[in-house]
Design a protein around this motif. Structure first.
Motif, PDB file in Angstrom:
ATOM      1  N   GLU A 569       0.953  -1.105   0.143  1.00 54.10           N
ATOM      2  CA  GLU A 569       0.087   0.057  -0.028  1.00 54.10           C
ATOM      3  C   GLU A 569       0.753   1.063  -0.113  1.00 54.10           C
ATOM      4  OE1 GLU A 569      -2.984   2.503  -0.368  1.00 54.10           O
ATOM      5  OE2 GLU A 569      -3.219   0.498  -0.593  1.00 54.10           O
ATOM      6  N   ARG A 572       2.226   1.774  -3.556  1.00 49.01           N
ATOM      7  CA  ARG A 572       1.273   2.316  -4.318  1.00 49.01           C
ATOM      8  C   ARG A 572       1.165   3.963  -4.060  1.00 49.01           C
ATOM      9  NH1 ARG A 572      -1.542  -2.491  -2.801  1.00 49.01           N
ATOM     10  NH2 ARG A 572      -1.143  -4.150  -4.145  1.00 49.01           N
ATOM     11  N   LYS A 573       0.940   4.252  -2.855  1.00 47.43           N
ATOM     12  CA  LYS A 573       0.804   5.564  -2.505  1.00 47.43           C
ATOM     13  C   LYS A 573       1.825   6.484  -3.224  1.00 47.43           C
ATOM     14  CE  LYS A 573      -0.273   8.648   1.229  1.00 47.43           C
ATOM     15  NZ  LYS A 573      -0.786   8.727   2.616  1.00 47.43           N
ATOM     16  N   ARG A 576       2.157   7.254  -6.896  1.00 46.71           N
ATOM     17  CA  ARG A 576       1.097   8.149  -7.050  1.00 46.71           C
ATOM     18  C   ARG A 576       1.706   9.722  -6.533  1.00 46.71           C
ATOM     19  NH1 ARG A 576      -2.596   4.630  -4.945  1.00 46.71           N
ATOM     20  NH2 ARG A 576      -2.728   5.734  -2.911  1.00 46.71           N
ATOM     21  N   THR A 661      -2.083  -1.996 -13.623  1.00 47.26           N
ATOM     22  CA  THR A 661      -2.214  -2.963 -12.344  1.00 47.26           C
ATOM     23  C   THR A 661      -1.101  -4.039 -12.261  1.00 47.26           C
ATOM     24  OG1 THR A 661      -4.474  -2.673 -12.648  1.00 47.26           O
ATOM     25  CG2 THR A 661      -3.702  -4.332 -11.092  1.00 47.26           C
ATOM     26  N   VAL A 664       2.180  -2.291 -11.336  1.00 44.48           N
ATOM     27  CA  VAL A 664       2.346  -1.853 -10.065  1.00 44.48           C
ATOM     28  C   VAL A 664       2.566  -3.016  -9.129  1.00 44.48           C
ATOM     29  CG1 VAL A 664       1.043  -0.906  -7.921  1.00 44.48           C
ATOM     30  CG2 VAL A 664       0.898   0.351 -10.377  1.00 44.48           C
ATOM     31  N   GLU A 665       1.791  -4.068  -9.329  1.00 42.47           N
ATOM     32  CA  GLU A 665       1.956  -5.556  -8.726  1.00 42.47           C
ATOM     33  C   GLU A 665       3.478  -5.959  -8.711  1.00 42.47           C
ATOM     34  OE1 GLU A 665       0.048  -6.659  -6.309  1.00 42.47           O
ATOM     35  OE2 GLU A 665      -1.247  -5.001  -6.848  1.00 42.47           O
ATOM     36  N   CYS A 668       5.627  -3.726  -6.831  1.00 40.09           N
ATOM     37  CA  CYS A 668       5.746  -4.270  -5.087  1.00 40.09           C
ATOM     38  C   CYS A 668       6.439  -5.302  -4.895  1.00 40.09           C
ATOM     39  CB  CYS A 668       4.096  -4.262  -4.713  1.00 40.09           C
ATOM     40  SG  CYS A 668       3.072  -2.905  -5.080  1.00 40.09           S
TER      41      CYS A 668
END
Length: 682
Positions: A569, A572-573, A576, A661, A664-665, A668
């Motif tokens: 999380e 992801r933030k 952005r 998506t 991003v995964e 991560c």
């Protein structure tokens, strides 16, 4: 008038001799060897050697006195005032060639060491049987003396060492040192005669000796001149200072702290009269070590800190890479650098006497192990020991008295990635550690925790060498562990010294105190994800240098320990916020291992660089190029909306969203892998 002057001169000489006689103590063995030779029952040549200030000149004066009492004519040669030539030596020492009763004493022979071969081969063979020659210098005789069978019976070599404790006390008696000043003076000087005499003069004069007496700088300078003398170069000086700082100096350690000419300087060090050799390396006389340390810290504190940091880094790496059998010695060498820190003194003694030996657990030791456990902590604790000895025999280390082979203690370093119900029920101490970890920050994939248990017979507790060995093993385990999240040390009824000591090492007490039988145990804990081994070493190093475990120059702020979901999380933030460095600086990711591995950068800037590099790395994999394009347009190019980003890529919005998506995964997952395994993990 001339006659009166002569009488006064004779009186002063007598007084000087009487004072020297009073100050001379010990050396019974050396005097006994001389007397045997003096009365025809021993050798013809005595060769006494030892470092400066060890008492060679005082010994020669006593031997001259003994020879005079025996009615033997005595002549002396002083290497300090003699031209180093055969002719000059022969002119001074010729009496011994003509008289079988003569005694020749040669002092400061290191000043005319170049004559040694001539003396052995040309001069001494001409000495008549019955005459006696005593040579005293800093360096031991050339090995060719001992390799020659002809000298086997004619030569006796005497290595002068420090005075034993009883003689050191007698020397302080002769100097009038009060009882309350003796312990600190002995702690500095040991049994070194010159250091004792100079130190006694200063200590008696100022009367202000503290628990760890430090000599005035004028005493340091005088002793260094006498014991060490003039050094060939600044590099030689630095090599000697390194040797004084480290417990044992090897060529590898010297190279780490002084890269140029390490081999040549190491060979020079090993030939110095006040430097000795062991199987572990070179070490200087204790007094020389103390003096060099005091002088450098006073003269060049910045240079001292640089030297210390290089040695510390080298020894820390040795701990990480040593074989299991060598771990104790490697940790002891590292902790030796803490010897002057008052908070650690008494725990971190670097012993080499070998009073106790560590061994791994063998099947035949289990019965003895259980008897020791029961005697140390009772039957309930012994049952726990038996349980873990069956489950994790490799976790155990035994400690025996070297002299008798008696088993006096053992320890276990239990490595736990998961616990079953039987294990939780079998040992309340381990169960409490497990519960604490789960309730605080649980283990992540691939991580483990460790619980240290120790069982020590009552007579070996407290300030004991065997506890030092156990502690060194624990520290080695912590610094060498891979993926260890937590470590716990269980102590039954710890005293204040243990609590304070472990607190200095960053071990805090948890509130839960598990019970075994009638006893409660205190658990000391450290989170190695929040303060990793390298940062922990930096903190300990700071504690050594200035007594503080904190400071603005320390990169030892505790790290954030995030679960995988929390971490994802935060990534992801941060993606952005990639165009807003101020916002990135507040991200919890800046307090993770990811950014700690990039020390020296602003955390927000470092996080932004890391994310951009992670996106760029996706181009290297043909299967991820489409993810890279979606991430680049969205986060690197600052496209205002996702719809516009899809349009710029020429993709249907649903396809773009799928690529974004997945990208991003992937970011991560890649960063999570690096968080767990380090920046170099593949």
């Amino acid at each position: 008038m001339s006659s009166g002057s002569s009488n006064r001169s004779g009186l002063l000489g007598s007084r000087l001799e009487a004072a020297r006689e009073l100050a001379f103590v010990g050396r019974e063995e050396e005097v006994s060897v001389f007397k045997a030779a003096l009365y025809g029952g021993g050798c013809s040549v005595l060769y006494a050697h030892g470092p400066g200030g060890i008492g060679k000149s005082a010994l020669l004066r006593r031997l001259a006195h003994e020879a005079t009492l025996a009615g033997r004519p005595v002549s002396t040669v002083d290497g300090r005032t003699l031209e180093p030539s055969p002719a000059a030596f022969g002119a001074e020492a010729g009496l011994v060639l003509d008289d079988a009763d003569a005694v020749l004493l040669v002092d400061n022979f290191e000043r005319i060491q170049g004559l040694e071969g001539w003396l052995r081969e040309r001069f001494l063979p001409r000495v008549p049987v019955g005459a006696l020659v005593v040579i005293a210098g800093r360096y031991p005789p050339d090995m060719r003396w001992q390799a020659d069978p002809g000298w086997a019976q004619a030569l006796e070599v005497l290595a002068l060492r420090d005075l034993p404790a009883v003689d050191a006390q007698a020397l302080m008696d002769s100097c009038g040192v009060p009882a309350e000043l003796r312990e600190p003076l002995l702690a500095f000087a040991g049994g070194h005669p010159l250091a004792l005499l100079l130190g006694a003069a200063v200590a008696v004069k100022d009367g202000g000796a503290c628990r760890r007496w430090v000599p005035h700088q004028d005493v340091v300078a005088t002793l260094l001149d006498q014991l060490v003398g003039e050094l060939p170069s600044a590099a030689h000086q630095h090599a000697l200072e390194i040797c004084a700082h480290a417990h044992m100096t090897t060529e590898a350690l010297l190279r780490a702290a002084l890269p140029q000419d390490a081999g040549r300087l190491f060979r020079w060090l090993r030939r110095l009269p006040f430097v000795e050799s062991s199987s572990l390396g070179l070490f200087p006389h204790d007094v020389v070590r103390e003096l060099l340390e005091a002088d450098l810290r006073w003269r060049d504190p910045d240079g001292y800190a640089v030297m210390h940091d290089r040695i510390y880094a080298h020894l820390a790496e040795k701990v990480r890479t040593a074989s299991d059998a060598d771990v104790l010695g490697a940790v002891a060498a590292l902790l030796y650098l803490h010897r002057d820190n008052g908070a650690l003194t008494g725990f971190d003694r670097c012993r080499d006497e070998g009073e106790f030996q560590e061994e791994v657990l063998r099947r035949e030791d289990v019965g003895t192990l259980l008897r020791v456990a029961a005697a140390a902590e009772g039957t309930a604790s012994a049952r726990c020991a038996a349980f873990w000895a069956e489950r994790q025999p490799e976790a155990f280390r035994l400690y025996r008295r070297t002299e008798t082979g008696e088993l006096v203690a053992f320890s276990a370093w239990l490595r736990l990635a998961e616990l079953d119900e039987r294990e939780l029920a079998a040992d309340p101490v381990v169960a409490a550690a497990w519960a604490h970890a789960r309730a605080t920050t649980p283990l992540r994939a691939g991580e483990h925790l460790a619980v240290s248990r120790l069982w020590v017979l009552p007579q070996y507790r407290g300030n004991s060498p065997v506890l030092d060995l156990i502690q060194w093993r624990m520290i080695g385990n912590c610094l060498r562990a891979e993926r260890m999240a937590w470590s716990y040390i269980a102590i039954r009824r710890p005293n204040h010294a243990w609590v304070e000591h472990l607190g200095r090492y960053g071990m805090r007490i948890i509130s839960d105190q598990p019970r075994l039988g009638d006893d409660s145990y205190t658990l000391f804990v450290h989170d190695w994800r929040a303060l990793p081994a390298q940062a922990w070493l930096e903190r300990m190093n700071r504690l050594l240098l200035d007594g503080s475990a904190d400071g603005p120059s320390m990169a030892t702020a505790e790290l954030a320990v995030l679960s995988q979901a929390q971490f994802a999380e935060a990534v992801r933030k941060a993606l952005r916020q990639l165009s807003r460095p101020g916002a990135l600086a507040a991200s919890p990711l800046t307090r993770t291992r990811l950014i700690a591995d990039r020390a020296g950068q602003d955390p927000g800037t470092a996080l932004g660089d890391l994310l951009r590099r992670a996106i760029d790395d996706l181009r290297e994999d043909p299967r991820s190029v489409k993810f890279h394009r979606a991430l680049s347009v969205t986060f690197l190019h600052g496209t205002p909306t996702q719809e516009l980003a899809a349009e710029q890529l020429g993709l249907p919005f649903t396809t773009y969203r799928r690529h974004l998506t997945a990208g991003v995964e992937r970011i991560c997952a890649d960063l999570w892998h690096r968080e767990l395994y380090g920046a170099d993990a593949s």
